[in-house]
Scaffold this motif. Structure first.
Motif, PDB file in Angstrom:
ATOM      1  N   TYR A   1      67.722  44.732  60.721  1.00 41.49           N
ATOM      2  CA  TYR A   1      69.112  44.707  60.259  1.00 41.49           C
ATOM      3  C   TYR A   1      69.224  45.025  58.775  1.00 41.49           C
ATOM      4  N   GLN A   2      68.317  44.490  57.964  1.00 42.30           N
ATOM      5  CA  GLN A   2      68.396  44.762  56.530  1.00 42.30           C
ATOM      6  C   GLN A   2      68.079  46.227  56.225  1.00 42.30           C
ATOM      7  N   LYS A   3      67.133  46.819  56.935  1.00 46.96           N
ATOM      8  CA  LYS A   3      66.854  48.248  56.742  1.00 46.96           C
ATOM      9  C   LYS A   3      68.061  49.085  57.145  1.00 46.96           C
ATOM     10  N   TYR A   4      68.801  48.614  58.122  1.00 41.30           N
ATOM     11  CA  TYR A   4      69.991  49.338  58.586  1.00 41.30           C
ATOM     12  C   TYR A   4      71.121  49.266  57.557  1.00 41.30           C
ATOM     13  N   GLY A   5      71.120  48.210  56.744  1.00 37.18           N
ATOM     14  CA  GLY A   5      72.168  48.067  55.734  1.00 37.18           C
ATOM     15  C   GLY A   5      72.919  46.755  55.779  1.00 37.18           C
ATOM     16  N   PHE A   6      72.560  45.881  56.712  1.00 34.37           N
ATOM     17  CA  PHE A   6      73.184  44.564  56.776  1.00 34.37           C
ATOM     18  C   PHE A   6      72.722  43.741  55.580  1.00 34.37           C
ATOM     19  N   GLY A   7      73.603  42.892  55.092  1.00 33.57           N
ATOM     20  CA  GLY A   7      73.258  41.962  54.021  1.00 33.57           C
ATOM     21  C   GLY A   7      73.305  40.540  54.538  1.00 33.57           C
ATOM     22  N   LEU A   8      72.527  39.671  53.918  1.00 39.29           N
ATOM     23  CA  LEU A   8      72.527  38.258  54.289  1.00 39.29           C
ATOM     24  C   LEU A   8      73.863  37.643  53.911  1.00 39.29           C
ATOM     25  N   LEU A   9      74.459  36.928  54.846  1.00 35.32           N
ATOM     26  CA  LEU A   9      75.765  36.330  54.628  1.00 35.32           C
ATOM     27  C   LEU A   9      75.707  34.809  54.556  1.00 35.32           C
ATOM     28  N   GLU A  10      74.964  34.216  55.500  1.00 30.63           N
ATOM     29  CA  GLU A  10      74.993  32.754  55.618  1.00 30.63           C
ATOM     30  C   GLU A  10      73.744  32.282  56.336  1.00 30.63           C
ATOM     31  N   THR A  11      73.282  31.099  55.980  1.00 34.93           N
ATOM     32  CA  THR A  11      72.224  30.412  56.729  1.00 34.93           C
ATOM     33  C   THR A  11      72.802  29.116  57.249  1.00 34.93           C
ATOM     34  N   ARG A  12      72.707  28.924  58.545  1.00 30.77           N
ATOM     35  CA  ARG A  12      73.191  27.692  59.174  1.00 30.77           C
ATOM     36  C   ARG A  12      71.970  26.803  59.437  1.00 30.77           C
ATOM     37  N   ILE A  13      71.727  25.917  58.505  1.00 32.69           N
ATOM     38  CA  ILE A  13      70.558  25.044  58.563  1.00 32.69           C
ATOM     39  C   ILE A  13      70.625  24.146  59.802  1.00 32.69           C
ATOM     40  N   SER A  14      69.545  24.113  60.561  1.00 34.10           N
ATOM     41  CA  SER A  14      69.371  23.276  61.762  1.00 34.10           C
ATOM     42  C   SER A  14      70.327  23.606  62.904  1.00 34.10           C
ATOM     43  N   ALA A  15      70.988  24.751  62.856  1.00 31.60           N
ATOM     44  CA  ALA A  15      71.928  25.114  63.930  1.00 31.60           C
ATOM     45  C   ALA A  15      71.216  25.255  65.274  1.00 31.60           C
ATOM     46  N   VAL A  16      70.024  25.805  65.280  1.00 33.98           N
ATOM     47  CA  VAL A  16      69.297  25.969  66.539  1.00 33.98           C
ATOM     48  C   VAL A  16      68.836  24.604  67.045  1.00 33.98           C
ATOM     49  N   ASN A  17      68.414  23.742  66.155  1.00 37.36           N
ATOM     50  CA  ASN A  17      68.031  22.381  66.574  1.00 37.36           C
ATOM     51  C   ASN A  17      69.200  21.690  67.266  1.00 37.36           C
TER      52      ASN A  17
END
Length: 166
Positions: A110-126
């Motif tokens: 995604y980053q190579k495609y041009g997407f930028g980091l927007l948000e990290t949802r800590i422990s969301a998967v947990n």
């Protein structure tokens, strides 16, 4: 590569792909259960890959799932190129995608495609594993513990910053 919208004839293949790669047709993003088998889907024919997405309103489209059956062949890029063209034609402002902290190949793609980091949802998967989808594995790519969701954004207007929307 032929990219086309999924048809009813693809439904069984899509369900199998979802079950083989995500454990079920249900994808959890930000504590929301999404039945990906009923969302719009692009297919790289003949069944070389898929990209499942949903419209998030006037400005935004969200990638729910993307899978290239033979990674490294350009299938994911072709699918994403097609979605970008659709979104631009519909005058969408951005595409967002959520992946997990362990999925370094997806983050790189995604980053190579041009997407930028927007948000990290800590422990969301947990939290999702505890309350919604217990079959989410504890560890993912290279044995990395899966715990967080990482949201990336692709601005479709070149004047926008991919992280802030400005």
């Amino acid at each position: 590569m032929d990219i086309r919208p999924a048809t009813q004839d693809d439904h069984h293949w899509i369900i199998n792909c979802l079950q083989d790669n995500w454990g079920s047709e249900i994808i959890v993003i930000d504590q929301e259960q999404i039945d990906a088998s009923h969302a719009p889907c692009l297919i790289a024919s003949p069944h070389q890959g898929l990209l499942i997405y949903r419209d998030k309103g006037a400005d935004e489209v969200e990638v729910i799932a993307i899978k290239a059956c033979l990674p490294g062949q350009g299938t994911g890029r072709h699918l994403l190129d097609h979605l970008v063209a659709q979104c631009r034609a519909a005058q969408k402002r951005c595409i967002i995608v959520t992946t997990t902290n362990d999925n370094l190949p997806a983050l790189r793609f995604y980053q190579k495609y041009g997407f930028g980091l927007l948000e990290t949802r800590i422990s969301a998967v947990n939290r999702a594993r505890e309350t919604i989808k217990p079959e989410i594995p504890m560890r993912g790519h290279d044995g990395i513990p899966i715990s967080d969701e990482i949201v990336l954004r692709l601005a479709l207007d070149q004047k926008q910053d991919n992280r802030t929307g400005t």
